[in-house]
Design an enzyme around this catalytic site. Sequence first.
Site, PDB file in Angstrom:
ATOM      1  N   ARG A  23      -9.603   0.355   9.517  1.00 20.45           N
ATOM      2  CA  ARG A  23      -9.114  -0.993   9.732  1.00 20.45           C
ATOM      3  C   ARG A  23     -10.094  -1.820  10.560  1.00 20.45           C
ATOM      4  O   ARG A  23      -9.831  -2.991  10.843  1.00 20.45           O
ATOM      5  CB  ARG A  23      -7.804  -0.910  10.519  1.00 20.45           C
ATOM      6  CG  ARG A  23      -6.589  -1.410   9.774  1.00 20.45           C
ATOM      7  CD  ARG A  23      -5.413  -1.254  10.736  1.00 20.45           C
ATOM      8  NE  ARG A  23      -4.241  -1.948  10.288  1.00 20.45           N
ATOM      9  CZ  ARG A  23      -3.280  -1.395   9.551  1.00 20.45           C
ATOM     10  NH1 ARG A  23      -3.372  -0.169   9.138  1.00 20.45           N
ATOM     11  NH2 ARG A  23      -2.223  -2.102   9.238  1.00 20.45           N
ATOM     12  N   ARG A  76      -0.277  -9.866  13.333  1.00 19.61           N
ATOM     13  CA  ARG A  76      -0.855  -8.840  12.465  1.00 19.61           C
ATOM     14  C   ARG A  76      -1.718  -9.478  11.386  1.00 19.61           C
ATOM     15  O   ARG A  76      -2.760  -8.939  11.019  1.00 19.61           O
ATOM     16  CB  ARG A  76       0.264  -7.991  11.846  1.00 19.61           C
ATOM     17  CG  ARG A  76       0.892  -7.068  12.888  1.00 19.61           C
ATOM     18  CD  ARG A  76       2.233  -6.558  12.477  1.00 19.61           C
ATOM     19  NE  ARG A  76       2.175  -5.740  11.284  1.00 19.61           N
ATOM     20  CZ  ARG A  76       3.234  -5.499  10.510  1.00 19.61           C
ATOM     21  NH1 ARG A  76       4.403  -6.024  10.808  1.00 19.61           N
ATOM     22  NH2 ARG A  76       3.105  -4.739   9.464  1.00 19.61           N
ATOM     23  N   ARG A 116      11.501  -1.599  10.852  1.00 16.34           N
ATOM     24  CA  ARG A 116      10.337  -1.349  11.712  1.00 16.34           C
ATOM     25  C   ARG A 116      10.230  -2.404  12.802  1.00 16.34           C
ATOM     26  O   ARG A 116      10.346  -3.598  12.543  1.00 16.34           O
ATOM     27  CB  ARG A 116       9.061  -1.388  10.865  1.00 16.34           C
ATOM     28  CG  ARG A 116       8.694  -0.046  10.299  1.00 16.34           C
ATOM     29  CD  ARG A 116       7.567  -0.150   9.327  1.00 16.34           C
ATOM     30  NE  ARG A 116       6.388  -0.833   9.841  1.00 16.34           N
ATOM     31  CZ  ARG A 116       5.239  -0.898   9.181  1.00 16.34           C
ATOM     32  NH1 ARG A 116       5.124  -0.320   8.005  1.00 16.34           N
ATOM     33  NH2 ARG A 116       4.207  -1.527   9.701  1.00 16.34           N
ATOM     34  N   ARG A 144      10.994  -6.219   3.748  1.00 17.49           N
ATOM     35  CA  ARG A 144      10.936  -4.819   4.151  1.00 17.49           C
ATOM     36  C   ARG A 144      11.720  -4.588   5.447  1.00 17.49           C
ATOM     37  O   ARG A 144      12.344  -3.540   5.620  1.00 17.49           O
ATOM     38  CB  ARG A 144       9.462  -4.427   4.354  1.00 17.49           C
ATOM     39  CG  ARG A 144       9.270  -3.014   4.856  1.00 17.49           C
ATOM     40  CD  ARG A 144       7.823  -2.608   4.825  1.00 17.49           C
ATOM     41  NE  ARG A 144       7.041  -3.247   5.877  1.00 17.49           N
ATOM     42  CZ  ARG A 144       5.709  -3.176   5.967  1.00 17.49           C
ATOM     43  NH1 ARG A 144       5.030  -2.524   5.051  1.00 17.49           N
ATOM     44  NH2 ARG A 144       5.073  -3.764   6.947  1.00 17.49           N
ATOM     45  N   LYS A 163       0.828  -1.209   0.000  1.00 18.03           N
ATOM     46  CA  LYS A 163       0.000   0.000   0.000  1.00 18.03           C
ATOM     47  C   LYS A 163       0.865   1.263   0.000  1.00 18.03           C
ATOM     48  O   LYS A 163       0.615   2.186  -0.768  1.00 18.03           O
ATOM     49  CB  LYS A 163      -0.944   0.018   1.215  1.00 18.03           C
ATOM     50  CG  LYS A 163      -1.914  -1.150   1.247  1.00 18.03           C
ATOM     51  CD  LYS A 163      -2.967  -0.991   2.336  1.00 18.03           C
ATOM     52  CE  LYS A 163      -2.416  -1.107   3.754  1.00 18.03           C
ATOM     53  NZ  LYS A 163      -1.953  -2.457   4.130  1.00 18.03           N
TER      54      LYS A 163
HETATM   55  P1  ADP Z   1       0.956  -2.471   7.665  1.00 16.19           P
HETATM   56  O1  ADP Z   1       0.160  -2.004   6.487  1.00 16.19           O
HETATM   57  O2  ADP Z   1       2.235  -3.134   7.264  1.00 16.19           O
HETATM   58  O3  ADP Z   1       0.152  -3.270   8.618  1.00 16.19           O
HETATM   59  P2  ADP Z   1       0.852   0.172   8.948  1.00 16.19           P
HETATM   60  O4  ADP Z   1       2.004   1.090   8.890  1.00 16.19           O
HETATM   61  O5  ADP Z   1      -0.367   0.531   8.164  1.00 16.19           O
HETATM   62  O6  ADP Z   1       1.454  -1.224   8.507  1.00 16.19           O
HETATM   63  O7  ADP Z   1       0.388  -0.043  10.465  1.00 16.19           O
HETATM   64  C1  ADP Z   1       1.276  -0.431  11.480  1.00 16.19           C
HETATM   65  C2  ADP Z   1       0.520  -0.652  12.790  1.00 16.19           C
HETATM   66  O8  ADP Z   1      -0.061   0.591  13.246  1.00 16.19           O
HETATM   67  C3  ADP Z   1      -0.664  -1.617  12.730  1.00 16.19           C
HETATM   68  O9  ADP Z   1      -0.272  -2.973  12.844  1.00 16.19           O
HETATM   69  C4  ADP Z   1      -1.500  -1.129  13.924  1.00 16.19           C
HETATM   70  O10 ADP Z   1      -0.974  -1.580  15.134  1.00 16.19           O
HETATM   71  C5  ADP Z   1      -1.322   0.375  13.888  1.00 16.19           C
HETATM   72  N1  ADP Z   1      -2.399   0.998  13.075  1.00 16.19           N
HETATM   73  C6  ADP Z   1      -2.247   1.580  11.854  1.00 16.19           C
HETATM   74  N2  ADP Z   1      -3.424   2.011  11.380  1.00 16.19           N
HETATM   75  C7  ADP Z   1      -4.365   1.697  12.323  1.00 16.19           C
HETATM   76  C8  ADP Z   1      -5.768   1.849  12.427  1.00 16.19           C
HETATM   77  N3  ADP Z   1      -6.481   2.415  11.438  1.00 16.19           N
HETATM   78  N4  ADP Z   1      -6.397   1.391  13.537  1.00 16.19           N
HETATM   79  C9  ADP Z   1      -5.714   0.838  14.526  1.00 16.19           C
HETATM   80  N5  ADP Z   1      -4.387   0.630  14.493  1.00 16.19           N
HETATM   81  C10 ADP Z   1      -3.702   1.049  13.413  1.00 16.19           C
END
Ligand code: ADP
Length: 191
Positions: A90, A147, A135, A129, A15
């Site tokens: 999410r 996750r 990260r 990654r 994404k």
């Molecule tokens: P990825 O797409 O690899 O899962 P992100 O950078 O989008 O990584 O998100 C990393 C973490 O941040 C998620 O696993 C979650 O813990 C938190 N997070 C991100 N967006 C949300 C959201 N909309 N609601 C709740 N937690 C979130």
Amino acid sequence: MTKYYVLFGPPGAGKGTQATAMVEKYNLHHISTGALLRKEIASGSPLGMKAKELIENGCLVPDEVVEGMIESEFRTVKGVDGFLLDGFPRTLAQAEALDRLLAKTGESVTATVSIMIPDEMIMERIKGRALKEGRADDASEDIINNRISTYHKQTEPLIEYYRNAGKYHEVDGTGNIDEVREGVFSVMKLF
Ligand code: ADP
């Protein structure tokens, strides 16, 4: 009219990579809730401290936290043709909160672009990654598995939600970056 695109997909689907091309081509403001949360963590804010533990366990942060972030971005960012929401919503509650927020100004989600890859590929992509970005939530198989299961339990139901609203558009995320970008743009050009 301002466009609101939701960029959807499991962790590691690419994404963030595609978002960069999308915002440039369509003059959008990119909102990555993950990136905003990582900024909070880096700054050592109280919110960041709370988020850190949840994120590093592969859990989601509370809905209200990310909803507040989205609202403040919408309010403060001007001069773009629209917004690209990456990693938000999410959960079903977040999707409903987004609909309510946009409805206040008579607006709604324009389209959901979903980049789909199978679970086996998630692990492989995230491990790749991890070597480049370092990260903390990419660091162990246990966290990544958490996750993936958080995604299936809490986020996947959104597919049905947006499909019912006639706003769900899926792109095959298994190809290379250019191929996926072509797929993404072929959806974007419909709106
Ligand atoms: P990825 O797409 O690899 O899962 P992100 O950078 O989008 O990584 O998100 C990393 C973490 O941040 C998620 O696993 C979650 O813990 C938190 N997070 C991100 N967006 C949300 C959201 N909309 N609601 C709740 N937690 C979130």
